[in-house]
Motif scaffolding. Structure first.
Motif, mmCIF file in Angstrom:
data_model
loop_
_atom_site.group_PDB
_atom_site.id
_atom_site.type_symbol
_atom_site.label_atom_id
_atom_site.label_comp_id
_atom_site.label_asym_id
_atom_site.label_seq_id
_atom_site.Cartn_x
_atom_site.Cartn_y
_atom_site.Cartn_z
ATOM 1 N N SER A 35 0.491 -1.389 -0.141
ATOM 2 C CA SER A 35 0.023 0.189 -0.115
ATOM 3 C C SER A 35 1.008 1.066 -0.011
ATOM 4 O O SER A 35 0.611 2.109 -0.419
ATOM 5 N N THR A 36 1.510 1.415 0.851
ATOM 6 C CA THR A 36 2.553 2.094 0.944
ATOM 7 C C THR A 36 3.722 2.283 -0.408
ATOM 8 O O THR A 36 3.898 4.212 -0.913
ATOM 9 N N LEU A 37 3.963 1.218 -0.569
ATOM 10 C CA LEU A 37 4.181 1.442 -2.234
ATOM 11 C C LEU A 37 3.725 2.064 -3.934
ATOM 12 O O LEU A 37 4.866 2.974 -4.223
ATOM 13 N N ARG A 38 2.818 1.589 -3.574
ATOM 14 C CA ARG A 38 1.610 2.010 -4.569
ATOM 15 C C ARG A 38 1.779 3.928 -4.321
ATOM 16 O O ARG A 38 1.079 4.649 -5.174
ATOM 17 N N ALA A 39 1.364 4.219 -2.694
ATOM 18 C CA ALA A 39 1.183 5.546 -2.796
ATOM 19 C C ALA A 39 2.180 6.489 -3.122
ATOM 20 O O ALA A 39 1.792 7.738 -3.620
ATOM 21 N N GLN A 40 3.440 6.095 -2.887
ATOM 22 C CA GLN A 40 4.300 6.411 -2.783
ATOM 23 C C GLN A 40 5.081 6.732 -4.221
ATOM 24 O O GLN A 40 4.788 7.886 -5.156
ATOM 25 N N ALA A 41 4.463 6.067 -5.488
ATOM 26 C CA ALA A 41 4.827 6.189 -6.936
ATOM 27 C C ALA A 41 3.187 7.075 -7.050
ATOM 28 O O ALA A 41 3.670 8.151 -8.034
ATOM 29 N N TYR A 42 2.388 6.720 -6.821
ATOM 30 C CA TYR A 42 0.523 7.912 -6.986
ATOM 31 C C TYR A 42 1.393 9.517 -6.258
ATOM 32 O O TYR A 42 1.001 10.104 -7.312
ATOM 33 N N LYS A 43 1.934 9.465 -5.675
ATOM 34 C CA LYS A 43 2.056 10.832 -5.354
ATOM 35 C C LYS A 43 3.164 11.537 -5.584
ATOM 36 O O LYS A 43 3.497 12.834 -6.696
ATOM 37 N N LYS A 44 4.449 10.405 -6.335
ATOM 38 C CA LYS A 44 5.415 10.601 -7.114
ATOM 39 C C LYS A 44 4.845 11.350 -8.497
ATOM 40 O O LYS A 44 5.443 11.716 -9.049
ATOM 41 N N GLY A 45 3.197 10.468 -9.246
ATOM 42 C CA GLY A 45 3.259 10.879 -10.523
ATOM 43 C C GLY A 45 3.735 9.703 -11.506
ATOM 44 O O GLY A 45 4.289 9.600 -12.241
ATOM 45 N N MET A 46 4.166 8.385 -10.552
ATOM 46 C CA MET A 46 5.033 7.413 -11.530
ATOM 47 C C MET A 46 4.416 6.155 -11.571
ATOM 48 O O MET A 46 3.515 6.184 -10.456
ATOM 49 N N ARG A 47 4.256 5.383 -12.334
ATOM 50 C CA ARG A 47 3.546 4.336 -13.086
ATOM 51 C C ARG A 47 4.462 3.086 -12.718
ATOM 52 O O ARG A 47 5.829 3.435 -12.509
ATOM 53 N N MET A 48 3.665 2.213 -11.638
ATOM 54 C CA MET A 48 4.793 0.903 -10.827
ATOM 55 C C MET A 48 5.704 0.890 -12.138
ATOM 56 O O MET A 48 7.247 0.318 -11.618
ATOM 57 N N LYS A 49 5.399 0.944 -13.184
ATOM 58 C CA LYS A 49 6.245 0.365 -14.126
ATOM 59 C C LYS A 49 7.380 1.554 -14.598
ATOM 60 O O LYS A 49 8.855 0.859 -14.528
ATOM 61 N N GLU A 50 7.178 2.446 -14.193
ATOM 62 C CA GLU A 50 8.333 3.291 -13.510
ATOM 63 C C GLU A 50 9.121 3.455 -12.895
ATOM 64 O O GLU A 50 10.881 3.116 -13.169
ATOM 65 N N VAL A 51 8.682 2.915 -11.539
ATOM 66 C CA VAL A 51 9.502 3.097 -10.293
ATOM 67 C C VAL A 51 10.448 1.019 -10.863
ATOM 68 O O VAL A 51 11.781 1.946 -10.296
ATOM 69 N N ALA A 52 10.094 0.511 -11.436
ATOM 70 C CA ALA A 52 11.135 -1.047 -11.462
ATOM 71 C C ALA A 52 12.303 -0.186 -12.321
ATOM 72 O O ALA A 52 12.761 -0.771 -12.048
ATOM 73 N N ALA A 53 11.907 0.332 -13.952
ATOM 74 C CA ALA A 53 12.820 0.399 -14.385
ATOM 75 C C ALA A 53 13.995 1.404 -12.839
ATOM 76 O O ALA A 53 15.285 1.421 -13.980
ATOM 77 N N LYS A 54 13.461 2.524 -12.895
ATOM 78 C CA LYS A 54 14.161 3.384 -12.007
ATOM 79 C C LYS A 54 15.018 2.330 -10.603
ATOM 80 O O LYS A 54 16.101 2.708 -10.610
ATOM 81 N N ALA A 55 14.416 1.286 -10.403
ATOM 82 C CA ALA A 55 15.224 0.684 -9.506
ATOM 83 C C ALA A 55 15.919 -0.280 -10.096
ATOM 84 O O ALA A 55 16.332 -1.483 -9.214
#
Length: 70
Positions: A6-26
């Motif tokens: 939930s925190t992961l998804r909320a932080q991604a949303y807050k930063k305007g990032m899609r999960m795909k973008e978070v994955a690529a950045k990580a």
């Protein structure tokens, strides 16, 4: 180590990032990030990369704010 999905998804949303973008950045696959967000454990190094991708602390990302390993 378990990440609070939930925190992961909320932080991604807050930063305007899609999960795909978070994955690529990580530097992990979107499928791996999805599994981790849905309760699969990961290595501490992976959790740190995800936290870095979101510009948050590891403690903020881990369930209950506690860093524990399986």
């Amino acid at each position: 180590m378990f990440i609070n999905g939930s925190t992961l998804r909320a932080q991604a949303y807050k930063k305007g990032m899609r999960m795909k973008e978070v994955a690529a950045k990580a530097s992990i696959s979107a499928a791996s990030l999805s599994c981790i967000a849905n309760g699969k454990s990961c290595r501490k190094e992976t959790a740190l990369r995800i936290a870095d991708a979101l510009s948050i602390s590891l403690n903020a990302l881990v369930e209950g704010g506690k860093t524990y390993e399986e």
